[in-house]
Scaffold this active site. Sequence first.
Site, PDB file in Angstrom:
ATOM      1  N   HIS A   1      -5.826   1.645  -4.302  1.00 55.17           N
ATOM      2  CA  HIS A   1      -4.897   1.136  -3.292  1.00 55.17           C
ATOM      3  C   HIS A   1      -4.492  -0.296  -3.617  1.00 55.17           C
ATOM      4  O   HIS A   1      -5.109  -0.963  -4.446  1.00 55.17           O
ATOM      5  CB  HIS A   1      -5.514   1.225  -1.887  1.00 55.17           C
ATOM      6  CG  HIS A   1      -6.620   0.238  -1.636  1.00 55.17           C
ATOM      7  ND1 HIS A   1      -6.841  -0.345  -0.407  1.00 55.17           N
ATOM      8  CD2 HIS A   1      -7.593  -0.258  -2.457  1.00 55.17           C
ATOM      9  CE1 HIS A   1      -7.874  -1.158  -0.472  1.00 55.17           C
ATOM     10  NE2 HIS A   1      -8.359  -1.135  -1.695  1.00 55.17           N
TER      11      HIS A   1
ATOM     12  N   HIS B   1      -2.531   1.064   6.900  1.00 55.14           N
ATOM     13  CA  HIS B   1      -2.911   0.998   5.479  1.00 55.14           C
ATOM     14  C   HIS B   1      -3.136   2.401   4.941  1.00 55.14           C
ATOM     15  O   HIS B   1      -3.599   3.298   5.661  1.00 55.14           O
ATOM     16  CB  HIS B   1      -4.174   0.161   5.299  1.00 55.14           C
ATOM     17  CG  HIS B   1      -4.434  -0.196   3.864  1.00 55.14           C
ATOM     18  ND1 HIS B   1      -3.724  -1.169   3.202  1.00 55.14           N
ATOM     19  CD2 HIS B   1      -5.301   0.318   2.952  1.00 55.14           C
ATOM     20  CE1 HIS B   1      -4.151  -1.253   1.949  1.00 55.14           C
ATOM     21  NE2 HIS B   1      -5.104  -0.355   1.783  1.00 55.14           N
TER      22      HIS B   1
ATOM     23  N   CYS C   1       0.820  -1.224   0.000  1.00 56.47           N
ATOM     24  CA  CYS C   1       0.000   0.000   0.000  1.00 56.47           C
ATOM     25  C   CYS C   1       0.849   1.268   0.000  1.00 56.47           C
ATOM     26  O   CYS C   1       0.632   2.178  -0.814  1.00 56.47           O
ATOM     27  CB  CYS C   1      -0.966  -0.022   1.173  1.00 56.47           C
ATOM     28  SG  CYS C   1      -0.182   0.014   2.818  1.00 56.47           S
TER      29      CYS C   1
END
Length: 402
Positions: A377, A365, A317
């Site tokens: 993402h 994240h 990510c």
Amino acid sequence: MGNHRKPRTGVLDTPAARRGAIGVGAAALASASLLAQPASADDADPPSVEEQRERADDARARARDVRAEVDALYREAGTATQRYNEAQEAVDEQEESVERLLGDAAEAEDRVNEARRTLGAYAAAQYRHGTGLSDTAHLLLSDDPRSFFAGRHTLNRLGDVQQQALEDFTAERRDAETRRLDAADALAGLEDSRAEAQTRKEEVQGRLAEAQRLLNELSAEEEAELAELERLEREEAERAAAEAAEAAERERAAREEAARAAAAEEEAQGGTPADTPPPASGDTGTSSRAEQAIAFAETQLGKPYVMGGTGPNSWDCSGLTQAAWRAAGVELPRVTWDQVNAGTSVPRDQLRPGDLVFFYADISHVGLYIGDGMMIHAPKPGAYVRYESIDYMPFHSARRPA
């Protein structure tokens, strides 16, 4: 059974009669055996509605439980991945430092050798003139030239140039030793960092292996329920994002309409029209860079998530968001815990395309906001870079890099 035999009767005395009786007996035995066997699956009664409902409920409950456990393991793996990224970043920095220090040590050793050659030239000159050969030879062989010349009477016998050569040699040798020790310490630190990175990597792999084990234990029915659960949750998140985007648009339009009405009223009363509020997109420079970051991220759609991935074929990510903004000329830190301090904080209701959006309480994240409640993402192991609603995970905060 023994040798006892029943007496024969007249009706079974002939061979034909005996054969007929045997055939009838075999048929009866076969019929009895068939009647005694359990019914086959084809002959079994179909499950009742209640049994089917109970089985479906069990599969659904099992899918929910496994989903919760797997999601928890993936979150732990995400956190461990960021720790791995930190450790790997330290390894990369220390490798550069070690390489630099080893180069410095080598250069320092070259200077020592040059200073030694200078002293050797003086030793040769003294030998030719028959003076001081023994002292100079001992000087070159001595581990501590300063202590060798501690006596003032010896130092006084050296000329100014010779004394400077000695000072240079001593300083260069001391400097070379210091740099050698620095390089050795850096190498030891590098090995520690590599061990830390390996530990973090194994931690991630352990979480992922446990998640995969749980998924492998699902029946086909449970797998179908899990897929349906994820689909429904994704649709719900996208619906919530769309509703939030529509509400934000209505609010923006209402503010602009109120501003226009106020300006018209002021103008009607003979005043100076009020300034029109600036557009929501912000300054042109920031908007342009955000567009470049999003354009880069869109070219990565469909590429797999891989722990520690920084492209070009796979991403995690924070590796994706770092590369996206780098393509726009903005350098971000490597890990989410540092990226969340980059740029300026942005309230959720003021998000713009290109903003970084962070999730979970431990900020493990990050995604790249593209507008209308959606982001790009790299989600998790086994998934690919994709569009997703920002409501799909617990929202933490947002930052504007530029």
